[in-house]
Design a protein around this motif. Structure first.
Motif, mmCIF file in Angstrom:
data_model
loop_
_atom_site.group_PDB
_atom_site.id
_atom_site.type_symbol
_atom_site.label_atom_id
_atom_site.label_comp_id
_atom_site.label_asym_id
_atom_site.label_seq_id
_atom_site.Cartn_x
_atom_site.Cartn_y
_atom_site.Cartn_z
ATOM 1 N N LEU A 6 22.530 81.633 -29.830
ATOM 2 C CA LEU A 6 23.778 81.933 -29.079
ATOM 3 C C LEU A 6 24.832 80.842 -28.987
ATOM 4 C CD1 LEU A 6 25.926 84.021 -27.823
ATOM 5 C CD2 LEU A 6 24.701 83.774 -25.653
ATOM 6 N N LEU A 7 25.854 80.927 -30.193
ATOM 7 C CA LEU A 7 26.828 79.755 -30.234
ATOM 8 C C LEU A 7 28.049 80.091 -29.795
ATOM 9 C CD1 LEU A 7 25.898 79.244 -33.973
ATOM 10 C CD2 LEU A 7 25.190 78.004 -32.205
ATOM 11 N N VAL A 8 28.505 79.534 -28.652
ATOM 12 C CA VAL A 8 29.754 79.494 -28.063
ATOM 13 C C VAL A 8 30.705 78.512 -28.510
ATOM 14 C CG1 VAL A 8 31.340 79.508 -25.715
ATOM 15 C CG2 VAL A 8 29.008 80.362 -25.971
ATOM 16 N N ASN A 9 31.658 78.844 -29.582
ATOM 17 C CA ASN A 9 32.469 78.180 -30.423
ATOM 18 C C ASN A 9 33.839 78.117 -30.078
ATOM 19 O OD1 ASN A 9 33.350 76.471 -32.589
ATOM 20 N ND2 ASN A 9 32.768 77.866 -34.006
ATOM 21 N N GLY A 10 34.763 77.378 -30.574
ATOM 22 C CA GLY A 10 35.923 77.696 -30.309
ATOM 23 C C GLY A 10 36.917 76.288 -30.118
ATOM 24 N N LEU A 11 38.121 76.063 -30.150
ATOM 25 C CA LEU A 11 38.799 74.906 -30.230
ATOM 26 C C LEU A 11 38.828 74.420 -28.716
ATOM 27 C CD1 LEU A 11 42.385 76.206 -31.816
ATOM 28 C CD2 LEU A 11 40.601 74.969 -32.918
ATOM 29 N N PRO A 12 38.973 73.086 -28.683
ATOM 30 C CA PRO A 12 39.049 72.507 -27.285
ATOM 31 C C PRO A 12 40.019 73.350 -26.330
ATOM 32 C CG PRO A 12 39.275 70.700 -28.972
ATOM 33 C CD PRO A 12 39.491 72.156 -29.862
ATOM 34 N N CYS A 13 39.497 73.391 -25.269
ATOM 35 C CA CYS A 13 40.107 74.086 -23.940
ATOM 36 C C CYS A 13 40.360 75.462 -24.176
ATOM 37 C CB CYS A 13 41.755 73.499 -23.954
ATOM 38 S SG CYS A 13 41.805 71.670 -23.566
ATOM 39 N N SER A 14 39.323 75.904 -25.165
ATOM 40 C CA SER A 14 39.363 77.607 -25.309
ATOM 41 C C SER A 14 38.556 78.140 -24.170
ATOM 42 C CB SER A 14 39.155 77.893 -26.731
ATOM 43 O OG SER A 14 37.895 77.529 -27.018
ATOM 44 N N GLY A 15 38.110 77.402 -23.287
ATOM 45 C CA GLY A 15 37.185 78.133 -22.352
ATOM 46 C C GLY A 15 35.490 78.039 -22.605
ATOM 47 N N LYS A 16 35.048 77.290 -23.897
ATOM 48 C CA LYS A 16 33.817 77.325 -24.141
ATOM 49 C C LYS A 16 32.943 76.862 -22.962
ATOM 50 C CE LYS A 16 34.459 74.210 -27.500
ATOM 51 N NZ LYS A 16 35.935 73.932 -27.138
ATOM 52 N N THR A 17 33.132 75.861 -22.335
ATOM 53 C CA THR A 17 32.225 75.429 -21.239
ATOM 54 C C THR A 17 32.014 76.265 -20.200
ATOM 55 O OG1 THR A 17 32.617 73.264 -21.983
ATOM 56 C CG2 THR A 17 31.506 73.450 -19.744
ATOM 57 N N CYS A 82 29.906 74.057 -28.568
ATOM 58 C CA CYS A 82 30.435 73.161 -29.288
ATOM 59 C C CYS A 82 31.490 73.810 -29.815
ATOM 60 C CB CYS A 82 29.164 72.629 -30.141
ATOM 61 S SG CYS A 82 29.770 71.341 -31.223
ATOM 62 N N ASN A 83 32.442 72.710 -30.342
ATOM 63 C CA ASN A 83 33.711 73.186 -31.091
ATOM 64 C C ASN A 83 33.262 72.736 -32.487
ATOM 65 O OD1 ASN A 83 33.571 70.307 -30.658
ATOM 66 N ND2 ASN A 83 35.655 70.067 -31.273
ATOM 67 N N PHE A 84 32.494 73.849 -33.110
ATOM 68 C CA PHE A 84 31.723 73.708 -34.554
ATOM 69 C C PHE A 84 32.947 73.728 -35.560
ATOM 70 C CE2 PHE A 84 27.911 75.354 -32.222
ATOM 71 C CZ PHE A 84 27.167 73.994 -32.451
ATOM 72 N N PHE A 85 32.742 73.475 -36.675
ATOM 73 C CA PHE A 85 33.760 73.334 -37.914
ATOM 74 C C PHE A 85 33.314 74.137 -38.870
ATOM 75 C CE2 PHE A 85 35.013 69.559 -35.542
ATOM 76 C CZ PHE A 85 36.286 69.825 -35.254
ATOM 77 N N ALA A 86 33.753 75.238 -39.364
ATOM 78 C CA ALA A 86 33.114 75.986 -40.416
ATOM 79 C C ALA A 86 32.882 75.183 -41.741
ATOM 80 C CB ALA A 86 33.993 77.248 -40.525
ATOM 81 N N ASP A 87 33.698 74.492 -42.066
ATOM 82 C CA ASP A 87 33.222 73.714 -43.313
ATOM 83 C C ASP A 87 32.531 72.734 -43.254
ATOM 84 O OD1 ASP A 87 35.015 72.417 -41.817
ATOM 85 O OD2 ASP A 87 36.192 71.328 -43.603
ATOM 86 N N LEU A 88 32.277 72.146 -42.082
ATOM 87 C CA LEU A 88 31.205 70.800 -41.925
ATOM 88 C C LEU A 88 30.059 71.264 -41.119
ATOM 89 C CD1 LEU A 88 33.838 68.202 -40.207
ATOM 90 C CD2 LEU A 88 32.968 68.363 -42.785
ATOM 91 N N ASP A 89 29.835 72.199 -40.534
ATOM 92 C CA ASP A 89 28.556 72.451 -39.788
ATOM 93 C C ASP A 89 27.920 73.795 -40.228
ATOM 94 O OD1 ASP A 89 29.160 70.332 -38.079
ATOM 95 O OD2 ASP A 89 30.529 71.869 -36.973
ATOM 96 N N THR A 90 28.829 74.777 -41.009
ATOM 97 C CA THR A 90 27.969 75.930 -41.351
ATOM 98 C C THR A 90 26.635 75.446 -42.500
ATOM 99 O OG1 THR A 90 29.705 77.496 -41.800
ATOM 100 C CG2 THR A 90 27.961 77.880 -43.186
ATOM 101 N N PRO A 91 26.786 74.412 -43.333
ATOM 102 C CA PRO A 91 25.699 74.168 -44.083
ATOM 103 C C PRO A 91 24.459 73.687 -43.442
ATOM 104 C CG PRO A 91 27.696 73.136 -44.969
ATOM 105 C CD PRO A 91 28.055 73.948 -43.686
ATOM 106 N N HIS A 92 24.396 73.065 -41.972
ATOM 107 C CA HIS A 92 23.558 72.433 -41.152
ATOM 108 C C HIS A 92 22.750 73.827 -40.751
ATOM 109 C CE1 HIS A 92 24.816 68.436 -41.268
ATOM 110 N NE2 HIS A 92 25.765 68.791 -40.982
ATOM 111 N N PHE A 93 23.727 74.864 -40.231
ATOM 112 C CA PHE A 93 22.896 76.116 -39.699
ATOM 113 C C PHE A 93 22.097 76.849 -40.797
ATOM 114 C CE2 PHE A 93 26.321 75.498 -36.544
ATOM 115 C CZ PHE A 93 25.508 75.382 -35.203
#
Length: 192
Positions: A6-17, A82-93
């Motif tokens: 379960l990944l809670v993603n989004g921009l900073p201050c979007s309520g993720k935490t 986390c604030n994951f970035f689609a282009d940078l973090d997708t390959p890791h997953f």
């Protein structure tokens, strides 16, 4: 049965935490938070400038990816904020999924862009000093004004969750949706 990630993603201050901490309690699911990892690194290694903060952000994500991989290999479900970035973090997953398949669920938090800017300004100085929020200014405001991050291209379930007005969020609806996705499918064939 595959473990859930379960990944809670989004921009900073979007309520993720805020969302992830509530979900950890509601779903009784362990959660990892990138900023908690980063702040431990700040405390152990110190902090200085924005370049150092960015290096520790990358190191924090590397640690998260290691922990995610180990939990998925052990077949244990996990939540990560986390604030994951689609282009940078997708390959890791995708690499982790090759080694240890899992069922991904993304909760993509989003809000009105100007609301995100105001939240960021309000929190500046209130977090660990290593984040250097006060020095970012316009560098981050342009990103926040978009209102949403790009989801990771990792398949599974995607839930877009608006957080513009915390008092109006349908948190219980989110929990119901997640429970429905995550409930074991062992009921099949029981009525036969």
């Amino acid at each position: 049965m595959l473990p859930y990630l379960l990944l809670v993603n989004g921009l900073p201050c979007s309520g993720k935490t805020t969302i992830s901490r509530r979900l950890a309690n509601s779903l009784r699911l362990p959660f990892l938070e990138k900023d908690q990892v980063k702040e431990l690194l700040f405390d152990a290694l110190g902090w200085s400038d924005v370049a150092w903060s960015h290096r520790l952000s990358r190191a924090s994500k590397d640690l998260l990816f290691y922990l995610i991989r180990e939990e998925m290999k052990a077949g244990r479900s996990l939540g990560v904020e986390c604030n994951f970035f689609a282009d940078l973090d997708t390959p890791h997953f995708l690499e982790i999924a090759q080694m240890a398949p899992f069922h991904p669920i993304q909760v993509l938090c989003w809000a009105d862009g100007e609301e995100l800017v105001q939240r960021f300004k309000a929190r500046s100085g209130g977090r660990h000093p290593g984040h250097l929020d006060a020095t970012l200014g316009e560098e981050i405001f342009a990103s926040l004004r978009t209102g949403t991050a790009i989801p990771l291209a990792i398949g599974g379930d995607l839930i877009e969750f608006e957080t513009t007005h915390f008092a109006e969020m349908d948190y219980e609806g989110l929990v119901r949706t997640l429970r429905k996705i995550m409930q074991p499918t062992t009921q099949a064939g029981m009525n036969s």
